[in-house]
Design a protein around this motif. Structure first.
Motif, PDB file in Angstrom:
ATOM      1  N   ASP A   4       0.766  -1.189   0.046  1.00  0.00           N
ATOM      2  CA  ASP A   4      -0.143  -0.143   0.070  1.00  0.00           C
ATOM      3  C   ASP A   4       0.509   1.224  -0.003  1.00  0.00           C
ATOM      4  O   ASP A   4       0.344   2.333  -0.519  1.00  0.00           O
ATOM      5  N   VAL A   5       2.138   0.990   0.574  1.00  0.00           N
ATOM      6  CA  VAL A   5       2.882   2.374   0.560  1.00  0.00           C
ATOM      7  C   VAL A   5       2.812   3.118  -0.663  1.00  0.00           C
ATOM      8  O   VAL A   5       2.859   4.453  -0.831  1.00  0.00           O
ATOM      9  N   VAL A   9       2.106   7.119  -1.511  1.00  0.00           N
ATOM     10  CA  VAL A   9       3.055   7.941  -1.975  1.00  0.00           C
ATOM     11  C   VAL A   9       2.290   8.638  -3.243  1.00  0.00           C
ATOM     12  O   VAL A   9       2.691   9.715  -3.443  1.00  0.00           O
ATOM     13  N   ARG A  10       1.687   7.978  -4.012  1.00  0.00           N
ATOM     14  CA  ARG A  10       1.028   8.383  -5.228  1.00  0.00           C
ATOM     15  C   ARG A  10       0.081   9.237  -4.761  1.00  0.00           C
ATOM     16  O   ARG A  10      -0.381  10.448  -5.537  1.00  0.00           O
ATOM     17  N   GLY A  11      -0.534   8.916  -3.702  1.00  0.00           N
ATOM     18  CA  GLY A  11      -1.802  10.043  -2.899  1.00  0.00           C
ATOM     19  C   GLY A  11      -1.110  11.189  -2.712  1.00  0.00           C
ATOM     20  O   GLY A  11      -1.660  12.347  -2.704  1.00  0.00           O
ATOM     21  N   ILE A  12       0.243  11.201  -2.038  1.00  0.00           N
ATOM     22  CA  ILE A  12       0.679  12.371  -1.469  1.00  0.00           C
ATOM     23  C   ILE A  12       1.138  13.373  -2.965  1.00  0.00           C
ATOM     24  O   ILE A  12       0.930  14.400  -2.925  1.00  0.00           O
ATOM     25  N   GLY A  60      -5.116   2.806  12.537  1.00  0.00           N
ATOM     26  CA  GLY A  60      -4.125   3.580  12.025  1.00  0.00           C
ATOM     27  C   GLY A  60      -4.012   3.678  10.483  1.00  0.00           C
ATOM     28  O   GLY A  60      -4.158   4.606   9.683  1.00  0.00           O
ATOM     29  N   TRP A  61      -4.321   2.269   9.960  1.00  0.00           N
ATOM     30  CA  TRP A  61      -4.144   2.260   8.640  1.00  0.00           C
ATOM     31  C   TRP A  61      -5.468   2.602   7.881  1.00  0.00           C
ATOM     32  O   TRP A  61      -5.484   3.130   6.751  1.00  0.00           O
ATOM     33  N   ILE A  68      -6.407   8.869   1.521  1.00  0.00           N
ATOM     34  CA  ILE A  68      -6.493   8.506   0.116  1.00  0.00           C
ATOM     35  C   ILE A  68      -7.875   8.850  -0.177  1.00  0.00           C
ATOM     36  O   ILE A  68      -7.933   9.639  -1.402  1.00  0.00           O
ATOM     37  N   SER A  69      -8.657   8.502   0.376  1.00  0.00           N
ATOM     38  CA  SER A  69     -10.098   8.738  -0.012  1.00  0.00           C
ATOM     39  C   SER A  69     -10.608  10.167  -0.304  1.00  0.00           C
ATOM     40  O   SER A  69     -11.395  10.701  -0.936  1.00  0.00           O
TER      41      SER A  69
END
Length: 95
Positions: A4-5, A9-12, A60-61, A68-69
């Motif tokens: 998922d990382v 990172v793509r979300g950031i 936390g996850w 992301i949502s």
């Protein structure tokens, strides 16, 4: 959760790309996410390390998926997530 990382990172990256277009929208979304993150962090800080269960870690996850949502919806999440779901999960933990 390493798989998922890359999505996080793509979300950031997506959030940073969209931020200049509408900083107000970004701030509004942070007003949704930040209090939940603070509630979770406060709860976890009160616990002894040995008291942190897989259920606590999962919330936390869940918060990462909420980010992301909120900020990079097109990347999708593996299961539905929303602020009310996070609130219910936190309440179930006693947070």
């Amino acid at each position: 959760r390493l798989h998922d990382v890359l999505r996080y990172v793509r979300g950031i990256e997506r959030r940073l790309t969209k931020l200049p277009d509408d900083p107000g929208r970004d701030q509004q979304r942070m007003r949704t996410v930040a209090p939940l993150e603070r509630r979770y962090a406060t709860f976890v800080k009160r616990l002894d390390p040995g008291a942190i269960t897989p259920e606590i870690i999962e919330v936390g996850w869940m918060l990462e998926e909420l980010r992301i949502s909120e900020f990079a919806q097109t990347l999708g999440t593996p299961k539905p997530v929303s602020p009310p779901r996070v609130v219910r999960a936190l309440s179930a933990l006693g947070a």
